[in-house]
Design a protein around this motif. Structure first.
Motif, PDB file in Angstrom:
ATOM      1  N   LYS A  39       0.832  -1.209   0.000  1.00 53.52           N
ATOM      2  CA  LYS A  39       0.000   0.000   0.000  1.00 53.52           C
ATOM      3  C   LYS A  39       0.871   1.266   0.000  1.00 53.52           C
ATOM      4  O   LYS A  39       0.471   2.297  -0.559  1.00 53.52           O
ATOM      5  CB  LYS A  39      -0.925  -0.015   1.218  1.00 53.52           C
ATOM      6  N   ASN A  40       2.029   1.174   0.610  1.00 56.83           N
ATOM      7  CA  ASN A  40       2.911   2.339   0.725  1.00 56.83           C
ATOM      8  C   ASN A  40       4.109   2.290  -0.226  1.00 56.83           C
ATOM      9  O   ASN A  40       5.031   3.099  -0.106  1.00 56.83           O
ATOM     10  CB  ASN A  40       3.398   2.475   2.166  1.00 56.83           C
ATOM     11  N   GLU A  45      10.403   6.866  -2.838  1.00 63.95           N
ATOM     12  CA  GLU A  45       9.938   8.224  -3.127  1.00 63.95           C
ATOM     13  C   GLU A  45       9.506   8.970  -1.865  1.00 63.95           C
ATOM     14  O   GLU A  45       9.018  10.094  -1.944  1.00 63.95           O
ATOM     15  CB  GLU A  45       8.764   8.159  -4.113  1.00 63.95           C
ATOM     16  N   LYS A  46       9.663   8.336  -0.695  1.00 67.68           N
ATOM     17  CA  LYS A  46       9.209   8.934   0.556  1.00 67.68           C
ATOM     18  C   LYS A  46      10.361   9.619   1.292  1.00 67.68           C
ATOM     19  O   LYS A  46      11.532   9.394   0.993  1.00 67.68           O
ATOM     20  CB  LYS A  46       8.566   7.859   1.444  1.00 67.68           C
ATOM     21  N   THR A  47      10.020  10.446   2.271  1.00 71.32           N
ATOM     22  CA  THR A  47      11.049  11.111   3.079  1.00 71.32           C
ATOM     23  C   THR A  47      11.656  10.112   4.061  1.00 71.32           C
ATOM     24  O   THR A  47      11.074   9.063   4.347  1.00 71.32           O
ATOM     25  CB  THR A  47      10.451  12.278   3.882  1.00 71.32           C
ATOM     26  N   LEU A  54       7.278   3.971   8.834  1.00 72.05           N
ATOM     27  CA  LEU A  54       6.746   2.732   8.250  1.00 72.05           C
ATOM     28  C   LEU A  54       7.547   1.515   8.716  1.00 72.05           C
ATOM     29  O   LEU A  54       6.977   0.461   9.014  1.00 72.05           O
ATOM     30  CB  LEU A  54       6.767   2.819   6.718  1.00 72.05           C
ATOM     31  N   SER A  55       8.853   1.666   8.810  1.00 69.85           N
ATOM     32  CA  SER A  55       9.704   0.561   9.253  1.00 69.85           C
ATOM     33  C   SER A  55       9.419   0.193  10.706  1.00 69.85           C
ATOM     34  O   SER A  55       9.436  -0.994  11.060  1.00 69.85           O
ATOM     35  CB  SER A  55      11.185   0.938   9.080  1.00 69.85           C
ATOM     36  N   PHE A  56       9.136   1.190  11.540  1.00 71.11           N
ATOM     37  CA  PHE A  56       8.776   0.915  12.938  1.00 71.11           C
ATOM     38  C   PHE A  56       7.448   0.146  13.005  1.00 71.11           C
ATOM     39  O   PHE A  56       7.321  -0.819  13.764  1.00 71.11           O
ATOM     40  CB  PHE A  56       8.667   2.226  13.719  1.00 71.11           C
ATOM     41  N   LYS A  57       6.470   0.575  12.221  1.00 67.70           N
ATOM     42  CA  LYS A  57       5.175  -0.104  12.216  1.00 67.70           C
ATOM     43  C   LYS A  57       5.312  -1.552  11.761  1.00 67.70           C
ATOM     44  O   LYS A  57       4.722  -2.472  12.343  1.00 67.70           O
ATOM     45  CB  LYS A  57       4.188   0.640  11.310  1.00 67.70           C
ATOM     46  N   ASN A  58       6.101  -1.767  10.719  1.00 67.86           N
ATOM     47  CA  ASN A  58       6.318  -3.129  10.217  1.00 67.86           C
ATOM     48  C   ASN A  58       7.002  -4.000  11.265  1.00 67.86           C
ATOM     49  O   ASN A  58       6.638  -5.162  11.473  1.00 67.86           O
ATOM     50  CB  ASN A  58       7.171  -3.087   8.945  1.00 67.86           C
ATOM     51  N   THR A  59       7.992  -3.428  11.927  1.00 65.67           N
ATOM     52  CA  THR A  59       8.725  -4.163  12.952  1.00 65.67           C
ATOM     53  C   THR A  59       7.813  -4.528  14.117  1.00 65.67           C
ATOM     54  O   THR A  59       7.838  -5.663  14.621  1.00 65.67           O
ATOM     55  CB  THR A  59       9.915  -3.328  13.457  1.00 65.67           C
ATOM     56  N   LYS A 118      15.379   6.128  -5.554  1.00 65.63           N
ATOM     57  CA  LYS A 118      15.832   7.453  -5.149  1.00 65.63           C
ATOM     58  C   LYS A 118      16.215   7.470  -3.674  1.00 65.63           C
ATOM     59  O   LYS A 118      17.240   8.034  -3.286  1.00 65.63           O
ATOM     60  CB  LYS A 118      14.722   8.465  -5.426  1.00 65.63           C
ATOM     61  N   GLY A 119      15.390   6.798  -2.842  1.00 66.66           N
ATOM     62  CA  GLY A 119      15.643   6.785  -1.406  1.00 66.66           C
ATOM     63  C   GLY A 119      16.946   6.119  -1.037  1.00 66.66           C
ATOM     64  O   GLY A 119      17.625   6.535  -0.091  1.00 66.66           O
ATOM     65  N   THR A 120      17.330   5.084  -1.776  1.00 65.17           N
ATOM     66  CA  THR A 120      18.601   4.399  -1.514  1.00 65.17           C
ATOM     67  C   THR A 120      19.775   5.237  -1.980  1.00 65.17           C
ATOM     68  O   THR A 120      20.739   5.463  -1.238  1.00 65.17           O
ATOM     69  CB  THR A 120      18.621   3.030  -2.219  1.00 65.17           C
ATOM     70  N   LEU A 121      19.718   5.725  -3.210  1.00 59.41           N
ATOM     71  CA  LEU A 121      20.848   6.465  -3.782  1.00 59.41           C
ATOM     72  C   LEU A 121      21.093   7.790  -3.066  1.00 59.41           C
ATOM     73  O   LEU A 121      22.233   8.273  -3.031  1.00 59.41           O
ATOM     74  CB  LEU A 121      20.609   6.715  -5.272  1.00 59.41           C
TER      75      LEU A 121
END
Length: 258
Positions: A39-40, A45-47, A54-59, A118-121
């Motif tokens: 969904k996300n 492309e996110k900040t 999002l990573s905290f929620k997934n964890t 983009k977020g990785t680079l």
């Protein structure tokens, strides 16, 4: 050391299943729980703040399922959030980063390409890793639109082929001899990429290295499962059909709004 709890994995969608497959192949008796935050997607492309949230929620979701180890099966989440995850949670984390080192060490032309989000680079962790190889020319390319096409089941579409040609042609002209896939979604594009690249260019990703590191952490810190016959559960907050197709309709895919 025995620990029968499952290994948890999360990604911004279905791409991290490429990492899951490597882990399952190396550790076939371990139970796993995979979380696809489609969904996300895409995270690239996110900040940074959004990616961390999002990573905290997934964890937190995976910890509620009693996961003994969490694999951040997403380059963007790793490069932007793994430091914060490790500082906040006690469970061991394994991240995934673009395999720049093996490509740089083996390149004969001293030129390698990297296709990533983009977020990785744009992350500080990626910049830090690149600094080690100042004698190597690294041609970076953001894979605009690739994750969205994969998530919508358009892996073999003409639009995908057009984008890949657009992104890879300048790398070929620059005389790269290694292409690093810097997103866990991208291994699913290897058949199309091979049709575009000359035979002398080697494609490399991080899946096998992540699987080996997972085994090492289980061995050193967490503990292996002591039973045969593993179980695997996949969750998604989007249409489950694409994930089911990627998995060969072999495992249950549960829809969950998170």
């Amino acid at each position: 050391m025995i620990n029968n709890n499952p290994i948890g994995l999360f990604d911004s969608g279905i791409g991290g299943t490429s990492i899951w497959k490597e882990i399952h192949q190396l550790l076939p008796f371990e139970n796993t729980i995979y979380l696809a935050d489609s969904k996300n997607a895409p995270y690239g492309e996110k900040t940074k703040e959004q990616i961390i949230d999002l990573s905290f929620k997934n964890t937190e979701f995976l910890l509620q399922q009693n996961c003994k180890l969490i694999v951040v099966a997403c380059n963007t989440a790793t490069t932007n959030a793994i430091k914060e995850l490790r500082a906040h949670f006690k469970v061991p984390f394994i991240g995934i980063e673009p395999a720049i080192k093996p490509a740089a060490l083996h390149s004969k032309t001293q030129k390698i390409g990297i296709l990533a989000t983009k977020g990785t680079l744009n992350s500080s962790l990626f910049a830090k890793n690149v600094e080690q190889f100042h004698t190597i020319q690294i041609i970076e390319q953001i894979g605009y639109g690739l994750v969205e096409l994969i998530e919508s089941g358009q892996i073999e579409s003409e639009k995908m082929n057009t984008l890949l040609k657009e992104y890879l042609t300048p790398m070929i002209k620059s005389d790269i001899d290694y292409l690093v896939l810097g997103c866990s979604h991208y291994p699913y594009l290897v058949p199309q990429i091979k049709k575009i690249l000359p035979n002398h260019i080697t494609i490399i990703d991080s899946g096998e290295a992540v699987a080996r590191q997972t085994k090492k952490i289980l061995e050193d810190l967490v503990g292996f499962r002591d039973a045969h016959g593993s179980q695997h559960v996949f969750y998604t907050n989007s249409n489950p059909s694409v994930l089911e197709t990627i998995l060969g309709n072999t495992y249950p895919v549960l829809s969950k709004d998170f």
